[in-house]
Design an enzyme around this catalytic site. Structure first.
Site, PDB file in Angstrom:
ATOM      1  N   ILE A  16      -9.051  10.143  -4.708  1.00 20.93           N
ATOM      2  CA  ILE A  16      -9.974   9.728  -5.789  1.00 20.93           C
ATOM      3  C   ILE A  16     -10.959   8.674  -5.282  1.00 20.93           C
ATOM      4  O   ILE A  16     -12.083   8.580  -5.792  1.00 20.93           O
ATOM      5  CB  ILE A  16      -9.189   9.219  -7.018  1.00 20.93           C
ATOM      6  CG1 ILE A  16     -10.088   9.213  -8.257  1.00 20.93           C
ATOM      7  CG2 ILE A  16      -8.570   7.840  -6.766  1.00 20.93           C
ATOM      8  CD1 ILE A  16      -9.371   9.089  -9.568  1.00 20.93           C
ATOM      9  N   ASN A  29      -1.557  -1.333 -13.550  1.00 18.94           N
ATOM     10  CA  ASN A  29      -0.434  -1.909 -14.306  1.00 18.94           C
ATOM     11  C   ASN A  29      -1.009  -2.983 -15.211  1.00 18.94           C
ATOM     12  O   ASN A  29      -2.161  -3.385 -15.033  1.00 18.94           O
ATOM     13  CB  ASN A  29       0.637  -2.459 -13.355  1.00 18.94           C
ATOM     14  CG  ASN A  29       0.102  -3.576 -12.476  1.00 18.94           C
ATOM     15  OD1 ASN A  29      -0.332  -4.612 -12.983  1.00 18.94           O
ATOM     16  ND2 ASN A  29       0.066  -3.351 -11.177  1.00 18.94           N
ATOM     17  N   GLY A  37       0.275   2.946  -4.709  1.00 18.78           N
ATOM     18  CA  GLY A  37      -0.271   4.231  -5.156  1.00 18.78           C
ATOM     19  C   GLY A  37      -1.785   4.246  -5.253  1.00 18.78           C
ATOM     20  O   GLY A  37      -2.498   3.687  -4.414  1.00 18.78           O
ATOM     21  N   VAL A  38      -2.271   4.867  -6.328  1.00 19.66           N
ATOM     22  CA  VAL A  38      -3.730   4.995  -6.481  1.00 19.66           C
ATOM     23  C   VAL A  38      -4.364   3.627  -6.739  1.00 19.66           C
ATOM     24  O   VAL A  38      -5.478   3.350  -6.305  1.00 19.66           O
ATOM     25  CB  VAL A  38      -4.053   6.009  -7.605  1.00 19.66           C
ATOM     26  CG1 VAL A  38      -3.816   5.454  -9.000  1.00 19.66           C
ATOM     27  CG2 VAL A  38      -5.459   6.552  -7.489  1.00 19.66           C
ATOM     28  N   ASP A  39      -3.624   2.740  -7.377  1.00 19.09           N
ATOM     29  CA  ASP A  39      -4.101   1.361  -7.631  1.00 19.09           C
ATOM     30  C   ASP A  39      -4.400   0.677  -6.293  1.00 19.09           C
ATOM     31  O   ASP A  39      -5.487   0.118  -6.069  1.00 19.09           O
ATOM     32  CB  ASP A  39      -2.993   0.608  -8.389  1.00 19.09           C
ATOM     33  CG  ASP A  39      -3.491  -0.655  -9.084  1.00 19.09           C
ATOM     34  OD1 ASP A  39      -2.674  -1.346  -9.710  1.00 19.09           O
ATOM     35  OD2 ASP A  39      -4.698  -0.941  -8.999  1.00 19.09           O
ATOM     36  N   SER A 122       0.358   8.008 -14.379  1.00 17.53           N
ATOM     37  CA  SER A 122       1.792   7.819 -14.688  1.00 17.53           C
ATOM     38  C   SER A 122       2.742   8.764 -13.951  1.00 17.53           C
ATOM     39  O   SER A 122       3.959   8.663 -14.150  1.00 17.53           O
ATOM     40  CB  SER A 122       2.058   7.970 -16.205  1.00 17.53           C
ATOM     41  OG  SER A 122       1.729   6.769 -16.878  1.00 17.53           O
ATOM     42  N   GLY A 124       3.369   9.000 -10.766  1.00 16.83           N
ATOM     43  CA  GLY A 124       3.922   8.472  -9.504  1.00 16.83           C
ATOM     44  C   GLY A 124       5.021   7.464  -9.804  1.00 16.83           C
ATOM     45  O   GLY A 124       6.079   7.810 -10.323  1.00 16.83           O
ATOM     46  N   TYR A 126       5.424   5.555 -12.144  1.00 14.03           N
ATOM     47  CA  TYR A 126       5.855   5.463 -13.551  1.00 14.03           C
ATOM     48  C   TYR A 126       6.707   6.658 -13.991  1.00 14.03           C
ATOM     49  O   TYR A 126       7.134   6.729 -15.141  1.00 14.03           O
ATOM     50  CB  TYR A 126       4.650   5.266 -14.463  1.00 14.03           C
ATOM     51  CG  TYR A 126       4.130   3.822 -14.485  1.00 14.03           C
ATOM     52  CD1 TYR A 126       4.705   2.843 -13.679  1.00 14.03           C
ATOM     53  CD2 TYR A 126       3.091   3.440 -15.315  1.00 14.03           C
ATOM     54  CE1 TYR A 126       4.249   1.535 -13.696  1.00 14.03           C
ATOM     55  CE2 TYR A 126       2.607   2.137 -15.344  1.00 14.03           C
ATOM     56  CZ  TYR A 126       3.214   1.178 -14.520  1.00 14.03           C
ATOM     57  OH  TYR A 126       2.761  -0.123 -14.540  1.00 14.03           O
TER      58      TYR A 126
HETATM   59  N1  APR Z   1      -6.168   9.743  -4.976  1.00 13.44           N
HETATM   60  C1  APR Z   1      -5.722  10.492  -6.005  1.00 13.44           C
HETATM   61  N2  APR Z   1      -4.470  10.435  -6.481  1.00 13.44           N
HETATM   62  C2  APR Z   1      -3.614   9.578  -5.878  1.00 13.44           C
HETATM   63  C3  APR Z   1      -4.007   8.753  -4.788  1.00 13.44           C
HETATM   64  C4  APR Z   1      -5.351   8.870  -4.352  1.00 13.44           C
HETATM   65  N3  APR Z   1      -5.818   8.139  -3.336  1.00 13.44           N
HETATM   66  N4  APR Z   1      -2.927   8.005  -4.424  1.00 13.44           N
HETATM   67  C5  APR Z   1      -1.903   8.364  -5.226  1.00 13.44           C
HETATM   68  N5  APR Z   1      -2.318   9.317  -6.099  1.00 13.44           N
HETATM   69  C6  APR Z   1      -1.549   9.991  -7.126  1.00 13.44           C
HETATM   70  C7  APR Z   1      -0.063  10.033  -6.976  1.00 13.44           C
HETATM   71  O1  APR Z   1       0.311  11.107  -6.123  1.00 13.44           O
HETATM   72  C8  APR Z   1       0.365  10.293  -8.416  1.00 13.44           C
HETATM   73  O2  APR Z   1       0.299  11.684  -8.679  1.00 13.44           O
HETATM   74  O3  APR Z   1      -1.757   9.278  -8.328  1.00 13.44           O
HETATM   75  C9  APR Z   1      -0.726   9.615  -9.245  1.00 13.44           C
HETATM   76  C10 APR Z   1      -0.259   8.345  -9.943  1.00 13.44           C
HETATM   77  O4  APR Z   1       0.672   7.654  -9.122  1.00 13.44           O
HETATM   78  P1  APR Z   1       0.692   6.047  -9.042  1.00 13.44           P
HETATM   79  O5  APR Z   1      -0.441   5.581  -8.248  1.00 13.44           O
HETATM   80  O6  APR Z   1       2.075   5.669  -8.600  1.00 13.44           O
HETATM   81  O7  APR Z   1       0.456   5.574 -10.558  1.00 13.44           O
HETATM   82  P2  APR Z   1       1.445   5.532 -11.806  1.00 13.44           P
HETATM   83  O8  APR Z   1       2.513   6.545 -11.701  1.00 13.44           O
HETATM   84  O9  APR Z   1       0.527   5.533 -12.981  1.00 13.44           O
HETATM   85  O10 APR Z   1       2.145   4.104 -11.657  1.00 13.44           O
HETATM   86  C11 APR Z   1       1.352   2.953 -11.846  1.00 13.44           C
HETATM   87  O11 APR Z   1       2.029   2.043  -9.741  1.00 13.44           O
HETATM   88  O12 APR Z   1       0.525   1.507  -8.086  1.00 13.44           O
HETATM   89  C12 APR Z   1       1.271   0.979  -9.111  1.00 13.44           C
HETATM   90  O13 APR Z   1      -0.035  -0.876  -9.875  1.00 13.44           O
HETATM   91  C13 APR Z   1       0.388   0.429 -10.196  1.00 13.44           C
HETATM   92  O14 APR Z   1       2.226  -0.559 -11.320  1.00 13.44           O
HETATM   93  C14 APR Z   1       1.327   0.504 -11.361  1.00 13.44           C
HETATM   94  C15 APR Z   1       2.059   1.814 -11.147  1.00 13.44           C
END
Ligand code: APR
Length: 262
Positions: A16, A29, A37-39, A122, A124, A126
């Protein structure tokens, strides 16, 4: 011919942070202070100024969304939203996840942004089941763009082929069964023609289409609704900005009932 549904919502596999959109959505978060993760990927790509701006936002509640600049990202803006942590499915997770997508789209529209990319919020850390989350994402986005033409393109970015295959299958199913989109676009086209004919602008376009679309079964019904609306505008002698009263919309919708013919 208004853009087709397949032009306005697409699924891709990728990163992304590489998307050249008006905005990309961050799965954050509540602290908005970054994470994994994506954050983590978005904060790394955007640079330290992003965290600095986030510090001033005072956090974000689950289901809500806040916007910042994109800094070193290709995207001009980042919309931070906080998805629900999966707790088994009986703690309002579906509604909260739907709110993430709807509030992010509403924020983009408010900011006059026309293209937006979402990760699989959510799914990943979550722990939200991917298929359930994908269905919520796709149906929420489809419903929003059906009635909000200002959002020209939504890209759902999947990370990994398994997620991409799943999203694509669900998307194909939702699009093939979706009837409202085509009817809503036909109604928007009729509204535009009436506006041009009478040099007016409907202030409540979205309300008009939402009120009439459920009774519009095909293009003939859409034309009938357009003719009724055009007649009201001509008879009312309205000018400039026009709000069509609810009772007029109800009357037109009732006239489209099963027995109506054109
Ligand atoms: N581009 C697109 N999608 C991505 C990328 C990227 N660069 N990196 C990870 N993802 C995907 C993961 O594979 C997953 O399918 O994003 C989706 C969401 O995963 P997370 O990033 O873990 O987010 P989430 O499940 O909403 O959990 C949020 O994780 O990173 C921490 O600070 C964040 O505490 C919060 C929690």
């Amino acid at each position: 011919m208004p853009p087709g549904i397949a032009d306005r919502i697409v699924v891709i596999e990728g990163d992304i942070t590489k998307q050249k959109m008006d905005a990309i959505v961050n799965a954050a978060n509540p602290s908005l202070m970054g994470g994994g993760g994506v954050d983590g990927a978005i904060h790394r790509a955007a640079g330290p100024e992003l965290l600095k701006e986030c510090r001033g936002l005072g956090g974000c509640r689950t289901g809500e969304a806040k916007i910042t600049w994109g800094y070193r990202l290709f995207a001009r803006f980042v919309i931070h939203t906080v998805g629900p942590v999966w707790k088994g499915g009986n703690a309002g997770e579906d509604e909260l996840l739907e709110s993430c997508y709807r509030n992010s789209l509403a924020l983009a529209e408010l900011g006059n942004l026309h293209t937006i990319a979402f990760p699989a919020i959510s799914t990943g850390a979550y722990g939200f089941p991917l298929e359930r989350a994908a269905r919520i994402a796709i149906t929420t986005v489809l419903r929003f763009i059906t009635y909000h033409p200002a959002i020209e393109k939504v890209v759902l970015v999947c990370h990994g082929n398994a997620a991409y295959d799943l999203y694509r299958d669900i998307m194909e199913g939702e699009i093939s069964s979706n009837r409202d989109y085509g009817m809503a676009q036909a109604l928007f086209s009729h509204l535009s023609m009436i506006e041009m004919t009478h040099s007016i602008r409907f202030r409540n376009r979205i309300e008009i289409v939402k009120a009439l679309a459920p009774a519009v079964k095909n293009d003939t019904y859409a034309l009938s609704a357009g003719i009724s609306l055009n007649t009201w505008v001509a008879m009312a002698g309205v000018q400039g900005e026009v709000t069509v009263p609810r009772e007029i919309l109800d009357r037109i919708r009732e006239s489209l009932g099963p027995s109506s013919t054109v």
